[in-house]
Design a protein around this motif. Structure first.
Motif, short mmCIF file in Angstrom:
data_model
loop_
_atom_site.label_atom_id
_atom_site.label_comp_id
_atom_site.label_asym_id
_atom_site.label_seq_id
_atom_site.Cartn_x
_atom_site.Cartn_y
_atom_site.Cartn_z
N GLY A 285 0.88 0.40 -23.21
CA GLY A 285 -0.09 1.47 -23.02
C GLY A 285 -0.04 2.54 -24.09
O GLY A 285 0.28 2.28 -25.25
N HIS A 286 -0.36 3.77 -23.68
CA HIS A 286 -0.44 4.91 -24.60
C HIS A 286 0.18 6.13 -23.93
O HIS A 286 -0.40 6.69 -23.01
CB HIS A 286 -1.90 5.20 -24.97
CG HIS A 286 -2.57 4.08 -25.67
ND1 HIS A 286 -2.62 3.97 -27.05
CD2 HIS A 286 -3.22 2.98 -25.19
CE1 HIS A 286 -3.28 2.87 -27.39
NE2 HIS A 286 -3.65 2.25 -26.27
N SER A 287 1.38 6.51 -24.40
CA SER A 287 2.04 7.69 -23.84
C SER A 287 2.74 8.48 -24.94
O SER A 287 2.33 9.59 -25.27
CB SER A 287 3.04 7.29 -22.75
OG SER A 287 2.37 6.69 -21.65
N ALA A 288 3.80 7.90 -25.52
CA ALA A 288 4.57 8.59 -26.56
C ALA A 288 4.65 7.75 -27.82
O ALA A 288 5.63 7.81 -28.55
CB ALA A 288 5.96 8.92 -26.05
N ALA B 297 3.56 6.59 -16.29
CA ALA B 297 3.90 6.85 -17.69
C ALA B 297 2.97 7.90 -18.29
O ALA B 297 3.37 8.69 -19.14
CB ALA B 297 3.84 5.55 -18.49
N ALA B 298 1.72 7.89 -17.84
CA ALA B 298 0.75 8.85 -18.37
C ALA B 298 1.21 10.28 -18.12
O ALA B 298 1.08 11.15 -18.99
CB ALA B 298 -0.62 8.61 -17.73
N GLU B 299 1.77 10.54 -16.95
CA GLU B 299 2.26 11.90 -16.66
C GLU B 299 3.48 12.22 -17.52
O GLU B 299 3.60 13.33 -18.06
CB GLU B 299 2.62 12.04 -15.18
CG GLU B 299 3.10 13.45 -14.83
CD GLU B 299 3.41 13.64 -13.36
OE1 GLU B 299 3.99 14.70 -13.01
OE2 GLU B 299 3.08 12.75 -12.56
N VAL B 300 4.39 11.27 -17.68
CA VAL B 300 5.56 11.50 -18.52
C VAL B 300 5.14 11.84 -19.95
O VAL B 300 5.74 12.70 -20.60
CB VAL B 300 6.48 10.26 -18.51
CG1 VAL B 300 7.63 10.45 -19.50
CG2 VAL B 300 7.02 9.99 -17.12
N ASP C 45 13.18 6.52 -20.93
CA ASP C 45 11.74 6.25 -20.75
C ASP C 45 11.04 6.32 -22.09
O ASP C 45 11.03 7.37 -22.75
CB ASP C 45 11.14 7.27 -19.78
CG ASP C 45 9.76 6.86 -19.27
OD1 ASP C 45 9.11 6.00 -19.92
OD2 ASP C 45 9.33 7.38 -18.23
N THR C 46 10.41 5.20 -22.51
CA THR C 46 9.69 5.19 -23.80
C THR C 46 8.38 5.97 -23.72
O THR C 46 7.73 6.18 -24.74
CB THR C 46 9.40 3.75 -24.28
OG1 THR C 46 8.65 3.06 -23.29
CG2 THR C 46 10.68 3.00 -24.59
N ALA C 47 7.99 6.41 -22.53
CA ALA C 47 6.80 7.27 -22.39
C ALA C 47 7.12 8.73 -22.66
O ALA C 47 6.23 9.58 -22.68
CB ALA C 47 6.20 7.12 -21.00
N LEU C 48 8.40 9.03 -22.87
CA LEU C 48 8.86 10.41 -23.06
C LEU C 48 8.98 10.73 -24.55
O LEU C 48 9.67 10.02 -25.29
CB LEU C 48 10.21 10.58 -22.37
CG LEU C 48 10.83 11.97 -22.29
CD1 LEU C 48 9.94 12.92 -21.50
CD2 LEU C 48 12.23 11.89 -21.67
N HIS C 49 8.31 11.79 -24.99
CA HIS C 49 8.41 12.22 -26.39
C HIS C 49 9.80 12.82 -26.65
O HIS C 49 10.16 13.83 -26.04
CB HIS C 49 7.36 13.28 -26.72
CG HIS C 49 5.96 12.75 -26.77
ND1 HIS C 49 5.14 12.72 -25.66
CD2 HIS C 49 5.24 12.24 -27.80
CE1 HIS C 49 3.96 12.22 -26.00
NE2 HIS C 49 4.00 11.90 -27.29
#
Length: 243
Positions: free
Chosen positions: A10-13, A157-160, A187-191
């Motif tokens: 997906g698309h997060s970080a 993940a979007a929220e993270v 979490d790879t969704a976390l910057h």
């Protein structure tokens, strides 16, 4: 030129990856392919489907065309939810489909902890309690003692991906444990790529984050070592010689 391939859900970080590419220097290329996540939910059944062979294989051909030297499934929860044996099978299937060495972020954490010569870690997870517990169990199977787990209960993940420095540092401080040699943020969704040295200074110990160890794992598979202090202690250590 060392070319590293990453399958990112997906698309997060994902902007962490071009940032890390710049910090690694001009002879390392980072190629990122987005996979279809299906349902965005930190729930075991959804996470298992996210990391299914069919979803991963869909992105492999593009990476092969880029000339990547190795591929890493850039997702922690989408690998450890399968358990140790299932995550190994996931990586074997990915390597077979890609025709190159392969790994995942879950195994990257285990390898990075060993690289640091550490035994005891604390975990700061964005996930709900049950999913965070599965990550701790995965680490323990890998021979790592988990001194404590702090979960944030975030469902998507979007929220993270919307978290900024304040939320990141609050999680790190809350998760740290005096007995832990390292803090893990899985979490790879976390910057995190812009904040690792500051996190380590704040806590007084090395910090391993999902996107950081994912890139390090790609380099390990490609038999490359890069000194990059801006990416934390993991990128400044000499390798540990295993007995």
């Amino acid at each position: 030129m060392t070319a590293l391939g990453f399958l990112y859900p997906g698309h997060s970080a994902e902007d962490d990856y071009p940032r890390m590419e710049q910090l690694l220097g001009s002879d390392v290329r980072v190629d990122l392919v987005h996979t279809d996540i299906g349902e965005d939910a930190h729930r075991v059944d959804a996470l298992r489907e996210m990391g299914s062979p069919e979803r991963l294989a869909a992105g492999v051909e593009h990476l092969r065309l880029t000339g990547a030297d190795a591929v890493v499934w850039a997702c922690t929860s989408g690998s450890f939810v399968h358990g140790w044996d299932g995550a190994q099978q996931q990586v074997r299937s990915l390597a077979l489909a890609a025709g190159m060495p392969a790994s995942s972020t879950s195994f990257a954490f285990v390898h990075a902890v060993r690289e640091m010569g550490a035994r005891r870690v604390a975990v700061g997870a964005t996930y709900p309690d049950d999913v965070a517990g599965l990550f701790a169990a995965f680490l323990r199977t890998g021979g790592i003692e988990v001194t404590g787990v702090r979960s944030s209960g975030i469902v998507t993940a979007a929220e993270v991906g919307t978290w900024e420095e304040a939320e990141l540092f609050a999680l790190a401080r809350a998760a740290d444990h005096s007995d832990a040699e390292l803090l893990l943020l899985p979490d790879t969704a976390l910057h995190t790529a812009a904040h690792i040295p500051a996190l380590e200074k704040e806590l007084g110990k090395p910090v391993l984050t999902a996107n950081q160890v994912t890139v390090w794992e790609g380099l390990r598979l490609a038999d490359r070592r890069v000194n990059a202090p801006s990416l934390g202690a993991l990128f400044t250590r000499e390798p540990i010689v295993q007995a």
